[in-house]
Motif scaffolding. Structure first.
Motif, PDB file in Angstrom:
ATOM      1  N   LEU A 123       0.843  -1.210   0.000  1.00 31.11           N
ATOM      2  CA  LEU A 123       0.000   0.000   0.000  1.00 31.11           C
ATOM      3  C   LEU A 123       0.873   1.253   0.000  1.00 31.11           C
ATOM      4  CD1 LEU A 123      -2.574  -0.825   2.838  1.00 31.11           C
ATOM      5  CD2 LEU A 123      -2.987  -0.861   0.355  1.00 31.11           C
ATOM      6  N   PHE A 124       0.362   2.316  -0.618  1.00 32.49           N
ATOM      7  CA  PHE A 124       1.082   3.598  -0.659  1.00 32.49           C
ATOM      8  C   PHE A 124       0.138   4.656  -0.073  1.00 32.49           C
ATOM      9  CE2 PHE A 124       3.191   6.825  -3.838  1.00 32.49           C
ATOM     10  CZ  PHE A 124       3.838   7.432  -2.782  1.00 32.49           C
ATOM     11  N   LEU A 125       0.442   5.116   1.145  1.00 31.91           N
ATOM     12  CA  LEU A 125      -0.385   6.124   1.812  1.00 31.91           C
ATOM     13  C   LEU A 125       0.412   7.406   2.062  1.00 31.91           C
ATOM     14  CD1 LEU A 125      -2.091   4.008   4.666  1.00 31.91           C
ATOM     15  CD2 LEU A 125      -2.734   4.172   2.252  1.00 31.91           C
ATOM     16  N   GLY A 126      -0.241   8.532   1.897  1.00 26.82           N
ATOM     17  CA  GLY A 126       0.380   9.824   2.205  1.00 26.82           C
ATOM     18  C   GLY A 126      -0.512  10.598   3.155  1.00 26.82           C
ATOM     19  N   THR A 127       0.080  11.355   4.084  1.00 30.27           N
ATOM     20  CA  THR A 127      -0.769  12.113   5.003  1.00 30.27           C
ATOM     21  C   THR A 127      -1.454  13.280   4.309  1.00 30.27           C
ATOM     22  OG1 THR A 127       1.136  13.415   5.695  1.00 30.27           O
ATOM     23  CG2 THR A 127       0.513  11.547   7.104  1.00 30.27           C
ATOM     24  N   ASN A 128      -0.707  14.039   3.498  1.00 29.40           N
ATOM     25  CA  ASN A 128      -1.294  15.237   2.887  1.00 29.40           C
ATOM     26  C   ASN A 128      -0.489  15.681   1.674  1.00 29.40           C
ATOM     27  OD1 ASN A 128       0.716  15.889   4.942  1.00 29.40           O
ATOM     28  ND2 ASN A 128       0.360  18.014   4.368  1.00 29.40           N
ATOM     29  N   PRO A 129      -1.177  16.302   0.699  1.00 22.07           N
ATOM     30  CA  PRO A 129      -0.512  16.672  -0.552  1.00 22.07           C
ATOM     31  C   PRO A 129       0.106  18.070  -0.545  1.00 22.07           C
ATOM     32  CG  PRO A 129      -2.862  17.027  -0.761  1.00 22.07           C
ATOM     33  CD  PRO A 129      -2.631  16.539   0.647  1.00 22.07           C
ATOM     34  N   ASP A 130       0.023  18.804   0.562  1.00 18.16           N
ATOM     35  CA  ASP A 130       0.484  20.200   0.565  1.00 18.16           C
ATOM     36  C   ASP A 130       1.937  20.320   0.092  1.00 18.16           C
ATOM     37  OD1 ASP A 130      -1.706  21.649   2.707  1.00 18.16           O
ATOM     38  OD2 ASP A 130      -1.418  19.484   2.859  1.00 18.16           O
ATOM     39  N   HIS A 131       2.186  21.290  -0.787  1.00 18.71           N
ATOM     40  CA  HIS A 131       3.545  21.513  -1.291  1.00 18.71           C
ATOM     41  C   HIS A 131       4.400  22.264  -0.280  1.00 18.71           C
ATOM     42  CE1 HIS A 131       1.806  21.557  -5.655  1.00 18.71           C
ATOM     43  NE2 HIS A 131       1.503  20.474  -4.993  1.00 18.71           N
ATOM     44  N   LEU A 132       3.787  23.235   0.399  1.00 18.11           N
ATOM     45  CA  LEU A 132       4.544  24.121   1.286  1.00 18.11           C
ATOM     46  C   LEU A 132       3.897  24.166   2.664  1.00 18.11           C
ATOM     47  CD1 LEU A 132       5.199  27.163  -1.093  1.00 18.11           C
ATOM     48  CD2 LEU A 132       6.775  25.308  -0.511  1.00 18.11           C
ATOM     49  N   LEU A 133       4.736  24.325   3.688  1.00 17.35           N
ATOM     50  CA  LEU A 133       4.198  24.547   5.026  1.00 17.35           C
ATOM     51  C   LEU A 133       3.464  25.888   5.057  1.00 17.35           C
ATOM     52  CD1 LEU A 133       6.808  23.515   7.735  1.00 17.35           C
ATOM     53  CD2 LEU A 133       4.978  22.181   6.744  1.00 17.35           C
ATOM     54  N   PRO A 134       2.440  26.000   5.898  1.00 21.64           N
ATOM     55  CA  PRO A 134       1.665  27.242   5.954  1.00 21.64           C
ATOM     56  C   PRO A 134       2.395  28.343   6.713  1.00 21.64           C
ATOM     57  CG  PRO A 134       0.787  25.653   7.524  1.00 21.64           C
ATOM     58  CD  PRO A 134       1.897  24.966   6.803  1.00 21.64           C
ATOM     59  N   VAL A 135       3.540  28.739   6.187  1.00 22.87           N
ATOM     60  CA  VAL A 135       4.353  29.773   6.830  1.00 22.87           C
ATOM     61  C   VAL A 135       4.590  30.851   5.781  1.00 22.87           C
ATOM     62  CG1 VAL A 135       6.596  30.292   7.853  1.00 22.87           C
ATOM     63  CG2 VAL A 135       5.519  28.065   8.273  1.00 22.87           C
ATOM     64  N   LYS A 136       4.139  32.063   6.076  1.00 19.25           N
ATOM     65  CA  LYS A 136       4.411  33.163   5.144  1.00 19.25           C
ATOM     66  C   LYS A 136       5.814  33.683   5.426  1.00 19.25           C
ATOM     67  CE  LYS A 136      -0.187  34.869   4.003  1.00 19.25           C
ATOM     68  NZ  LYS A 136      -1.232  35.846   4.333  1.00 19.25           N
ATOM     69  N   SER A 137       6.687  33.646   4.429  1.00 19.51           N
ATOM     70  CA  SER A 137       8.056  34.108   4.631  1.00 19.51           C
ATOM     71  C   SER A 137       8.558  34.693   3.327  1.00 19.51           C
ATOM     72  CB  SER A 137       8.945  32.925   5.050  1.00 19.51           C
ATOM     73  OG  SER A 137      10.302  33.249   4.876  1.00 19.51           O
ATOM     74  N   ASP A 138       9.248  35.842   3.410  1.00 13.46           N
ATOM     75  CA  ASP A 138       9.843  36.412   2.208  1.00 13.46           C
ATOM     76  C   ASP A 138      11.133  35.682   1.870  1.00 13.46           C
ATOM     77  OD1 ASP A 138       7.874  38.250   1.891  1.00 13.46           O
ATOM     78  OD2 ASP A 138       8.878  39.772   3.120  1.00 13.46           O
ATOM     79  N   GLU A 139      11.764  35.112   2.913  1.00 11.68           N
ATOM     80  CA  GLU A 139      13.096  34.549   2.706  1.00 11.68           C
ATOM     81  C   GLU A 139      13.065  33.060   2.402  1.00 11.68           C
ATOM     82  OE1 GLU A 139      17.464  34.775   4.917  1.00 11.68           O
ATOM     83  OE2 GLU A 139      15.645  35.051   6.102  1.00 11.68           O
TER      84      GLU A 139
END
Lengths: 300, 300
Positions: B177-193
């Motif tokens: 089986l192939f399970l993933g917790t979540n597909p989000d590409h980026l952490l929900p952190v707003k950062s300019d750097e």
């Protein structure tokens, strides 16, 4: 439609082609050693006065070391006839007069050494901490060097989350160049047990995180042929690329206007040849195919 | 078309909705701490007799620890009202009577602990060698455990090439089986750097290497809602999902037949709302939107 090489077709090929470009893994050798009859075929072509060049997406060796490996296996190749992605990346940056620093995701002793040879500064190959206990530690380790103006990615067995984070953060700045050695998903190793990710798999999280696409150095991008064309004055209509992969070698031939031959001693199969081009634009159909290089060589 | 919440619309919402589901990061708190007015809004809804559940894609905490964090911040939430992906993955495997071993790409103290709690054996969180000098060393380190019947991938700061190689090799077997917790590409952190890759970036090389797609545990997959529906007997037409991301929270609402509200205190912007649905099928358009949770709460 691809044609299987026959004696008659081989004679036509020898009449039309002055320059033969060969992929290495899956054509000249594989993980078990030299592929039978490949050396003899190359030597026959050279005896007929054909130019022979080797073009590999492998980024694990410098050009010098690649030449030495060939020579150990009996191939008489000089440096100008050997193209590998560690060297081509350095050559590309030199040719555009790059003056910044490179963040390198790749081996120090091949990609790093080629950058050193053209005087380009680089960072990234120092070991990262193996265990990053917390998010705060993660960001505390993440000091970005403002001199970095290029992220260069090759096959890096040291790749880890911190490198992914650093590379993605550098690439947030659109002025930072994004270069990749090669798009291959898997190493050219046939195995029932293992599935061995190649550079394409190291690039993919960076593409996803940043929404950017790398400029590719290796096949199927025409960069490598441009260098050969400049050095040797090659006419692509008198060149044939011989390789084992439709998605890199044969597509490279099409992208550069060369003739092409697939050998079945590596990744792509005769079934792949039959479906190529029709359903999948990422896989080009070759002009010719043969069981292995020796199957063409018997007619030379 | 999404409508900005007004006093009148808020009254309609309160009439139609019995169950409010909230995303956490970007809605209740962000990297700097609690978001002003969110706690008060939740308390007002509870005082009106509304059921409140929290639904987070974060896999770094067990359900127990997530509840404790909420309680520390003042949210009176019990375990049945808290859904997080570390727990849902273990719950999913338990519900299908999974008997094999799990190869875990994720934190031992959250995802590993949840698997332990339901008695599922797992490997993968032992440290890998930080430096792998050669290809031969790489394969020598790669002993596959024949009992592994599932690869489970979450947010793993210890992710590296050896884990990528192992996970891909296990997945070569189609029975694993192939399970993933979540597909989000980026952490929900707003950062300019910084650009901080999330689980989607850890999954992507495995998808590329194996040609397989993971069964996703977290939003926008309906798995999490199914569990809530079973436990609390929820009717989706009387539920509203409130979140900060069109591609996870709002799409999750659509996938489950719930009403939806986007708050602009996290990732997605009002411009994203305007273009959602039209050009990009991966981003659903919410029914309502508000500057932040308190902007809705003022009308409750």
């Amino acid at each position: 439609m691809a044609q299987e090489v026959t004696q008659e077709l081989a004679q036509e090929i020898l009449g039309d082609i002055d320059n033969f470009l060969f992929d290495c893994d899956g054509v000249l050798w594989d993980v078990k050693g030299p592929i039978e009859g490949s050396l003899e075929t190359i030597n026959k072509l050279k005896a007929l006065g054909k130019r022979v060049c080797l073009v590999t997406n492998n980024s694990l060796k410098t050009r010098q070391k690649s030449v030495r490996k060939c020579q150990r296996l009996g191939y008489q190749i000089c440096q100008d006839e050997m193209l590998c992605t560690s060297w081509i990346a350095a050559e590309y940056l030199r040719s555009i007069n790059f003056t910044g620093k490179v963040y390198l995701v790749g081996p120090e002793d091949s990609m790093g050494a080629e950058l050193d040879a053209v005087g380009i500064k680089h960072i990234g190959t120092e070991p990262e901490p193996a265990v990053i206990p917390s998010y705060a530690d993660c960001l505390a380790n993440l000091k970005l060097d403002p001199e970095v103006k290029c992220v260069l990615v090759g096959f890096d067995r040291q790749f880890n989350y911190m490198k992914m984070l650093r590379a993605s953060s550098y690439l947030k700045n659109p002025d930072v160049l994004f270069l990749g050695t090669n798009p291959d998903h898997l190493l050219p190793v046939k195995s029932d047990e293992f599935c061995i990710p190649d550079t394409g798999c190291i690039l993919s999280p960076l593409v996803l995180a940043t929404g950017r696409q790398p400029t590719m150095m290796g096949k199927p991008s025409p960069n490598m042929f441009e260098v050969l064309r400049k050095v040797h004055g090659l006419d692509p209509s008198r060149c044939m690329m011989v390789g084992d992969r439709l998605d890199t070698d044969i597509l490279f031939a099409k992208n550069c206007g060369m003739h092409s031959m697939l050998v079945l001693s590596g990744i792509s199969t005769v079934e792949d040849v039959q479906s190529a081009g029709a359903s999948d634009a990422t896989k080009a159909c070759p002009d010719f195919y043969a069981e292995c290089l020796a199957a063409f060589g018997q007619f030379v």
